[in-house]
Design a protein around this motif. Structure first.
Motif, PDB file in Angstrom:
ATOM      1  N   GLU A   1       8.734 -48.209  93.253  1.00 11.53           N
ATOM      2  CA  GLU A   1       7.287 -48.260  93.002  1.00 11.53           C
ATOM      3  C   GLU A   1       6.993 -48.897  91.642  1.00 11.53           C
ATOM      4  O   GLU A   1       6.139 -49.770  91.528  1.00 11.53           O
ATOM      5  CB  GLU A   1       6.725 -46.835  93.055  1.00 11.53           C
TER       6      GLU A   1
ATOM      7  N   THR B   1       7.828 -52.633  91.589  1.00 12.76           N
ATOM      8  CA  THR B   1       6.801 -53.379  92.331  1.00 12.76           C
ATOM      9  C   THR B   1       5.551 -53.536  91.469  1.00 12.76           C
ATOM     10  O   THR B   1       4.966 -54.630  91.404  1.00 12.76           O
ATOM     11  CB  THR B   1       6.465 -52.661  93.652  1.00 12.76           C
ATOM     12  N   GLU B   2       5.138 -52.447  90.778  1.00 10.00           N
ATOM     13  CA  GLU B   2       3.963 -52.518  89.896  1.00 10.00           C
ATOM     14  C   GLU B   2       4.164 -53.532  88.784  1.00 10.00           C
ATOM     15  O   GLU B   2       3.222 -54.195  88.366  1.00 10.00           O
ATOM     16  CB  GLU B   2       3.674 -51.145  89.280  1.00 10.00           C
ATOM     17  N   LYS B   3       5.396 -53.664  88.293  1.00 13.35           N
ATOM     18  CA  LYS B   3       5.698 -54.596  87.202  1.00 13.35           C
ATOM     19  C   LYS B   3       5.917 -56.020  87.710  1.00 13.35           C
ATOM     20  O   LYS B   3       6.128 -56.930  86.920  1.00 13.35           O
ATOM     21  CB  LYS B   3       6.939 -54.125  86.429  1.00 13.35           C
ATOM     22  N   GLY B   4       5.882 -56.184  89.022  1.00  9.17           N
ATOM     23  CA  GLY B   4       6.057 -57.520  89.592  1.00  9.17           C
ATOM     24  C   GLY B   4       7.503 -57.979  89.640  1.00  9.17           C
ATOM     25  O   GLY B   4       7.774 -59.180  89.731  1.00  9.17           O
ATOM     26  N   VAL B   5       8.436 -57.053  89.575  1.00 12.54           N
ATOM     27  CA  VAL B   5       9.862 -57.388  89.607  1.00 12.54           C
ATOM     28  C   VAL B   5      10.324 -57.382  91.057  1.00 12.54           C
ATOM     29  O   VAL B   5      10.116 -56.415  91.781  1.00 12.54           O
ATOM     30  CB  VAL B   5      10.688 -56.361  88.794  1.00 12.54           C
ATOM     31  N   THR B   6      10.933 -58.492  91.483  1.00 18.91           N
ATOM     32  CA  THR B   6      11.449 -58.554  92.848  1.00 18.91           C
ATOM     33  C   THR B   6      12.853 -57.956  92.878  1.00 18.91           C
ATOM     34  O   THR B   6      13.614 -58.073  91.916  1.00 18.91           O
ATOM     35  CB  THR B   6      11.488 -59.998  93.371  1.00 18.91           C
TER      36      THR B   6
ATOM     37  N   ALA C   1      13.599 -55.125  82.663  1.00 18.66           N
ATOM     38  CA  ALA C   1      12.175 -55.478  82.614  1.00 18.66           C
ATOM     39  C   ALA C   1      11.504 -54.856  81.392  1.00 18.66           C
ATOM     40  O   ALA C   1      10.683 -55.499  80.723  1.00 18.66           O
ATOM     41  CB  ALA C   1      11.473 -55.025  83.892  1.00 18.66           C
TER      42      ALA C   1
END
Length: 184
Positions: free
Chosen positions: A122, A125-130, A147
């Motif tokens: 979660e 995903t919020e941090k935009g990390v794939t 990150a």
């Protein structure tokens, strides 16, 4: 049979104090109305600013503050829901809200005190990390650590740029922190 608790308040009681006293079955009294040698009213305990004669005759009951946080506010401030309400405060949340908050925290943090895989996913995903949906917990934690380190580096670089301090683009976090520390 209910207990009679005398709550001693100086000056006129506010509407909120009167409502609280009624809700918990206390009787409000003015300590200024008591004079040494006066009759001591029968009670099971006293609260508030009780005269000395009443404190000698009855147990002092500690009053809980009613202006504390809700369990949601408590958790948002970084505290464990299991420790709600804070010491000295009355709960402003229902038993169900507290139970839900505890369950939510327990789902996010495992028995080892670390985040669950679902929580790591979660946050990433919020941090935009794939990330690979099949990635294991250590790999997800490493991605999150990476990150967060990259975000710290970017923040310090911004601060240094605003201060007009030169730095190498490939500088490490430690090197950037040293540059960002004010000299004595």
């Amino acid at each position: 049979m209910s207990k009679k608790i005398l709550w001693f308040l100086r000056g006129p009681a506010s509407a909120e104090q009167m409502a609280l006293a009624k809700s918990v079955g206390m009787t409000i009294r003015d300590p200024n109305a008591y004079r040494i040698g006066d009759f001591i009213e029968q009670a099971d305990g006293v609260a508030g600013d009780a005269p000395v004669a009443y404190l000698k005759a009855y147990d002092l009951i500690e009053m809980l503050r009613t202006d504390g946080p809700t369990v949601v506010e408590f958790v948002a401030a970084g505290y464990l829901a299991a420790n709600y309400p804070p010491e000295g405060y009355e709960s402003r949340s229902s038993a169900q809200e507290i139970t839900d908050a505890i369950a939510e925290q327990e789902a996010d943090i495992g028995a080892d005190g670390k985040m669950s895989i679902a929580k790591l996913r979660e946050i990433l995903t919020e941090k935009g990390v794939t990330f690979d949906p099949k990635a294991k917990k250590p790999d997800l934690q490493a991605l999150l650590d990476q990150a967060e380190r990259a975000a710290k580096i970017a923040d310090i670089k911004t601060q240094l740029t605003l201060k007009a301090v030169a730095f190498e683009d490939a500088a490490t976090l430690e090197e950037l922190q040293a540059l960002n520390t004010p000299s004595v």
